[in-house]
Design an enzyme around this catalytic site. Structure first.
Site, short mmCIF file in Angstrom:
data_model
loop_
_atom_site.label_atom_id
_atom_site.label_comp_id
_atom_site.label_asym_id
_atom_site.label_seq_id
_atom_site.Cartn_x
_atom_site.Cartn_y
_atom_site.Cartn_z
N THR A 15 127.24 35.94 63.79
CA THR A 15 127.79 36.99 64.67
C THR A 15 126.87 38.19 64.77
O THR A 15 126.79 38.84 65.81
CB THR A 15 129.19 37.42 64.14
OG1 THR A 15 130.05 36.30 64.27
CG2 THR A 15 129.77 38.58 64.92
N THR A 90 128.82 34.95 58.70
CA THR A 90 129.62 35.37 57.54
C THR A 90 130.35 34.21 56.84
O THR A 90 130.64 34.32 55.65
CB THR A 90 130.67 36.42 57.96
OG1 THR A 90 131.48 35.85 58.98
CG2 THR A 90 130.01 37.68 58.45
N ASP A 91 130.62 33.13 57.58
CA ASP A 91 131.50 32.10 56.99
C ASP A 91 130.93 31.47 55.72
O ASP A 91 131.67 31.18 54.79
CB ASP A 91 131.84 31.01 58.02
CG ASP A 91 132.81 31.53 59.07
OD1 ASP A 91 133.46 32.57 58.81
OD2 ASP A 91 132.92 30.91 60.14
N LYS A 169 134.24 35.69 51.09
CA LYS A 169 134.79 36.22 52.34
C LYS A 169 136.28 35.92 52.33
O LYS A 169 136.68 34.76 52.32
CB LYS A 169 134.12 35.53 53.54
CG LYS A 169 134.64 36.04 54.87
CD LYS A 169 134.02 35.32 56.05
CE LYS A 169 134.68 35.76 57.35
NZ LYS A 169 134.19 35.04 58.53
N1 DAS Z 1 130.90 31.37 62.87
C1 DAS Z 1 130.43 32.42 62.08
C2 DAS Z 1 129.26 32.07 61.19
O1 DAS Z 1 128.14 31.85 61.66
C3 DAS Z 1 130.09 33.66 62.81
C4 DAS Z 1 129.99 34.76 61.79
O2 DAS Z 1 130.98 34.99 61.13
O3 DAS Z 1 128.93 35.36 61.64
O4 DAS Z 1 129.49 32.08 60.02
#
Ligand code: DAS
Length: 183
Positions: A15, A90-91, A169
């Site tokens: 993101t 972030t995932d 997270k």
């Molecule tokens: N889908 C998510 C990832 O790439 C987008 C994000 O959270 O940055 O982990």
């Protein structure tokens, strides 16, 4: 040559490197490293910045071969600069930080993973503050480990530098989604 420290930002996507796609309402992985730096010029007031694209992907697609690739690219940079920032989705950011902390044992310089919960083209994006905090932390400390730099609360007050192996997270959209667990 100025007296600022020099860092390399290695981009992997997520993101933080995304823009809203107004056709679907989702986000698409779009920004190049140069565009991101252009958007957040404050970083260059704190450190000298070099940046390189490693991948532009969602972090759910990152696997073991990417951990090895990232570690190699980090090591290539670390003997030339004072620290490395990895931008990451972030995932699975916390999995990458844990993996890198095992691969890169005995570090003497900082490697900070930074993501964003809102894409970088939004006024409400947490990307600039997370990146600037990471750059400032590298500029002002002698930290020598892998860590995660993300918002401490919902507002732009503080970021936390969180341990590579004890961070999770815990929320899908809040800026303060990353929490230290048992640490
Ligand atoms: N889908 C998510 C990832 O790439 C987008 C994000 O959270 O940055 O982990």
């Amino acid at each position: 040559m100025n007296s600022k420290k020099t860092i390399t930002i290695l981009h992997t996507g997520g993101t933080i490197a995304s823009k809203v796609d107004y056709k679907t309402g989702g986000v698409i992985a779009r920004y190049t490293p140069e565009e991101l730096l252009y958007k957040f010029p404050e970083i260059a007031h704190v450190v000298n910045v070099k940046s390189r694209l490693i991948r532009n992907m969602w972090s759910e697609d990152i696997n073991f071969k990417h951990y090895n690739l990232l570690a190699k690219e980090i090591l290539k940079e670390l003997h030339k600069v004072d620290g490395v920032i990895i931008t990451h989705g972030t995932d699975t950011l916390a999995y990458t930080s844990a993996a890198l902390s095992f691969i890169l044992e005995g570090l003497e310089k900082p490697v900070l993973l930074v993501g964003a919960q809102r894409s970088s083209d939004r006024g409400s994006s947490d990307a600039p503050f997370n990146l600037i905090c990471a750059a400032k932390f590298i500029a002002e400390t002698d930290f020598g480990e892998v860590g995660i730099c993300m918002h401490e609360s919902m507002s732009d007050d503080n970021c936390l530098i969180m341990p590579a192996c004890k961070t999770r997270k815990l929320h899908s959209s809040r800026r303060d989604a990353f929490k230290v667990v048992n640490g």
